[in-house]
Design an enzyme around this catalytic site. Structure first.
Site, PDB file in Angstrom:
ATOM      1  N   GLU A  79     -11.021   0.615  -3.984  1.00 51.52           N
ATOM      2  CA  GLU A  79     -11.369   0.287  -2.593  1.00 51.52           C
ATOM      3  C   GLU A  79     -11.996   1.494  -1.890  1.00 51.52           C
ATOM      4  O   GLU A  79     -11.435   2.591  -1.904  1.00 51.52           O
ATOM      5  CB  GLU A  79     -10.079  -0.150  -1.889  1.00 51.52           C
ATOM      6  CG  GLU A  79     -10.237  -0.551  -0.431  1.00 51.52           C
ATOM      7  CD  GLU A  79      -8.876  -0.953   0.187  1.00 51.52           C
ATOM      8  OE1 GLU A  79      -7.877  -1.099  -0.554  1.00 51.52           O
ATOM      9  OE2 GLU A  79      -8.831  -1.092   1.415  1.00 51.52           O
ATOM     10  N   SER A  96       0.861  -1.181   0.000  1.00 48.94           N
ATOM     11  CA  SER A  96       0.000   0.000   0.000  1.00 48.94           C
ATOM     12  C   SER A  96       0.897   1.230   0.000  1.00 48.94           C
ATOM     13  O   SER A  96       1.726   1.399   0.898  1.00 48.94           O
ATOM     14  CB  SER A  96      -0.877  -0.040   1.254  1.00 48.94           C
ATOM     15  OG  SER A  96      -1.642   1.131   1.361  1.00 48.94           O
ATOM     16  N   ASN A 113     -10.217   5.462   0.849  1.00 47.01           N
ATOM     17  CA  ASN A 113     -10.634   5.640   2.252  1.00 47.01           C
ATOM     18  C   ASN A 113     -11.769   6.660   2.380  1.00 47.01           C
ATOM     19  O   ASN A 113     -11.678   7.622   3.164  1.00 47.01           O
ATOM     20  CB  ASN A 113      -9.454   6.032   3.139  1.00 47.01           C
ATOM     21  CG  ASN A 113      -8.457   4.895   3.317  1.00 47.01           C
ATOM     22  OD1 ASN A 113      -7.361   4.932   2.760  1.00 47.01           O
ATOM     23  ND2 ASN A 113      -8.829   3.870   4.071  1.00 47.01           N
ATOM     24  N   LYS A 145      -0.809  -0.938  -4.555  1.00 43.89           N
ATOM     25  CA  LYS A 145      -2.057  -0.213  -4.231  1.00 43.89           C
ATOM     26  C   LYS A 145      -1.704   1.235  -3.970  1.00 43.89           C
ATOM     27  O   LYS A 145      -0.853   1.521  -3.120  1.00 43.89           O
ATOM     28  CB  LYS A 145      -2.704  -0.855  -3.002  1.00 43.89           C
ATOM     29  CG  LYS A 145      -3.676   0.020  -2.231  1.00 43.89           C
ATOM     30  CD  LYS A 145      -4.443  -0.804  -1.200  1.00 43.89           C
ATOM     31  CE  LYS A 145      -4.696  -0.044   0.082  1.00 43.89           C
ATOM     32  NZ  LYS A 145      -5.403  -0.871   1.090  1.00 43.89           N
ATOM     33  N   LEU A 146      -2.333   2.136  -4.705  1.00 42.97           N
ATOM     34  CA  LEU A 146      -2.098   3.561  -4.513  1.00 42.97           C
ATOM     35  C   LEU A 146      -3.212   4.160  -3.676  1.00 42.97           C
ATOM     36  O   LEU A 146      -4.397   3.945  -3.944  1.00 42.97           O
ATOM     37  CB  LEU A 146      -2.074   4.298  -5.864  1.00 42.97           C
ATOM     38  CG  LEU A 146      -0.996   3.904  -6.862  1.00 42.97           C
ATOM     39  CD1 LEU A 146      -1.135   4.757  -8.123  1.00 42.97           C
ATOM     40  CD2 LEU A 146       0.399   4.066  -6.254  1.00 42.97           C
ATOM     41  N   LYS A 147      -2.834   4.925  -2.673  1.00 41.08           N
ATOM     42  CA  LYS A 147      -3.818   5.710  -1.937  1.00 41.08           C
ATOM     43  C   LYS A 147      -4.188   6.902  -2.821  1.00 41.08           C
ATOM     44  O   LYS A 147      -3.285   7.560  -3.374  1.00 41.08           O
ATOM     45  CB  LYS A 147      -3.217   6.194  -0.615  1.00 41.08           C
ATOM     46  CG  LYS A 147      -2.992   5.071   0.388  1.00 41.08           C
ATOM     47  CD  LYS A 147      -4.313   4.542   0.916  1.00 41.08           C
ATOM     48  CE  LYS A 147      -4.111   3.601   2.088  1.00 41.08           C
ATOM     49  NZ  LYS A 147      -5.385   3.085   2.610  1.00 41.08           N
ATOM     50  N   GLY A 203      -4.645  -4.649   5.576  1.00 38.73           N
ATOM     51  CA  GLY A 203      -3.645  -4.488   6.627  1.00 38.73           C
ATOM     52  C   GLY A 203      -3.879  -3.209   7.402  1.00 38.73           C
ATOM     53  O   GLY A 203      -4.585  -2.306   6.935  1.00 38.73           O
TER      54      GLY A 203
END
Ligand code: OSB
Ligand code: MG
Length: 367
Positions: free
Chosen positions: A214, A134, A191, A162-164, A291
């Site tokens: 996500e 992440s 998020n 995975k990119l925020k 995680g």
């Protein structure tokens, strides 16, 4: 078995680099490790909350209180099986991370004594799991910084990136990283940073051939996710919205998600996580292991559960070195982009006593 005492060790682990998401920028991880002493021996639980209620409503000070005043008293001194813990603490509402930590500590004590590994107990069918990583939003907002960080993960062997993302940090970084990594697996995590009004904008991510997006929208906005899932080609995956097996099934049935991020802390422990896995496997819904920047204790449990048959996508099961120079346990070291599922009793990991002492900032008896 009988729980004799519970002690919380608050440890502070400096991060190897700041971790910035749409909800916070973290420089140091403050985490509660529960030492659960039973008549079968000692077990360890990890509470994945943070000092501040920014990922979810839970936070460390509240976790300590609910454990001390409400959860621990319901299991203390009774003749129980480890599997009884979820039922015993069920009357207490909410606080899944706190309840998950207690269950984990009791179960670790039991399995260590029984000589059975976490993976074998939950039904692992693999010795190795693929590692995803992440990647936070660079604190300097620079694409060059992002590219350097991702290149480091590619060189280390990670198998999925995975990119925020957040408004203002989405299409361009995703485009650049897609070009950098070619056909390798890529996904994004917002998020909850977007709303129903962003559906057109989010659909522009479809051209980057992502595994999934996500938790793009607020955790309570099921209709928003359903509307997005109907419009977007990229599969919608939920993290924060998923709180239990039944709620996961409701979200799937309703059409709010097509993939589930399973995070034991968020759903109240590994026993509930396994129930979500079983339901999803039965229904053909892919799951992967999320995680919470776990120490080697939570990481051990995550790696083990990620080796169950339904976990068909790489998880945020990265090496200890992704976050920490010094883990509290023997570190998880990646080999060819994979981690070996621990096969020792219980978690297969215990805190290294000197390291635990050195990293501990507070010790609180909870019984
Ligand atoms: O949303 O998956 C998330 C870390 C803290 C809180 C929430 C999340 C994350 C991560 C990091 O993305 C996952 C990890 O590698 O531990
Ligand atoms: Mg997430």
């Amino acid at each position: 078995m009988r729980v004799e005492s519970v002690v919380a060790h608050e440890v502070a682990l400096p991060l190897v680099r700041p971790f910035r998401t749409s909800f916070s920028t973290e420089h140091e991880r403050h985490v509660l490790l529960l030492e659960v002493t039973t008549d079968e021996g000692v077990g360890w639980g990890e509470c994945v909350s943070s000092p501040d209620p920014l990922y979810s409503h839970e936070f460390n000070a509240a976790a300590l209180l609910v454990l001390r005043d409400h959860l621990v008293p319901r299991v203390m001194g009774k003749d129980i099986e480890a599997e009884d813990v979820p039922g015993l603490i069920k009357p207490v509402r909410g606080h899944p991370m706190a309840r998950g930590a207690l269950e984990m500590g009791v179960l670790d004590a039991h399995l260590k004594n029984a000589g059975q590994s976490w993976g074998s107990y939950f039904g692992s069918n693999r010795e190795w799991v693929d590692c995803g990583v992440s990647v936070g939003i660079p604190v300097d907002d620079s694409i060059d910084t992002l590219v350097t960080e991702v290149q480091g993960y590619l060189d280390a062997g990670y198998r999925r990136i995975k990119l925020k993302i957040q408004p203002g940090w989405d299409l361009e970084p995703t485009r650049v990283i897609r070009e950098l990594i070619g056909g390798m697996r890529l996904q994004v995590d917002a998020n909850q940073a977007y709303s129903r009004d962003s559906i057109d904008h989010l659909c522009a991510l479809d051209e980057f051939d992502l595994l999934l997006i996500e938790q793009p929208i607020h955790e309570e906005d099921y209709l928003g996710h359903k509307l997005l899932a109907e419009r977007m080609q990229t599969p919608v995956c939920l993290d924060e919205s998923v709180l239990s097996r039944d709620n996961a099934e409701s979200l799937i049935d309703y059409g709010a998600c097509e993939i589930v991020n399973i995070k034991a802390g968020r759903v109240g422990g590994y026993i509930e996580a396994k129930k979500i896995h079983d339901m999803a496997l039965h229904r053909g819904i892919p799951v992967w292991c999320g995680g919470m920047e776990e120490t080697g204790l939570g990481r051990a449990a995550n790696v083990a559960i990620a080796s169950l048959p339904g976990f068909t996508l790489p998880g945020d099961t990265s090496a200890s070195s992704r976050f920490y120079k010094q883990d509290v346990t023997e570190p998880f070291v990646m080999e060819d982009g994979r981690l070996r599922v621990p096969d020792g009793p219980g978690l297969g990991r215990t805190p290294i006593p000197d390291v635990l002492t050195a990293l501990t900032v507070a010790t609180t008896p909870l019984s």
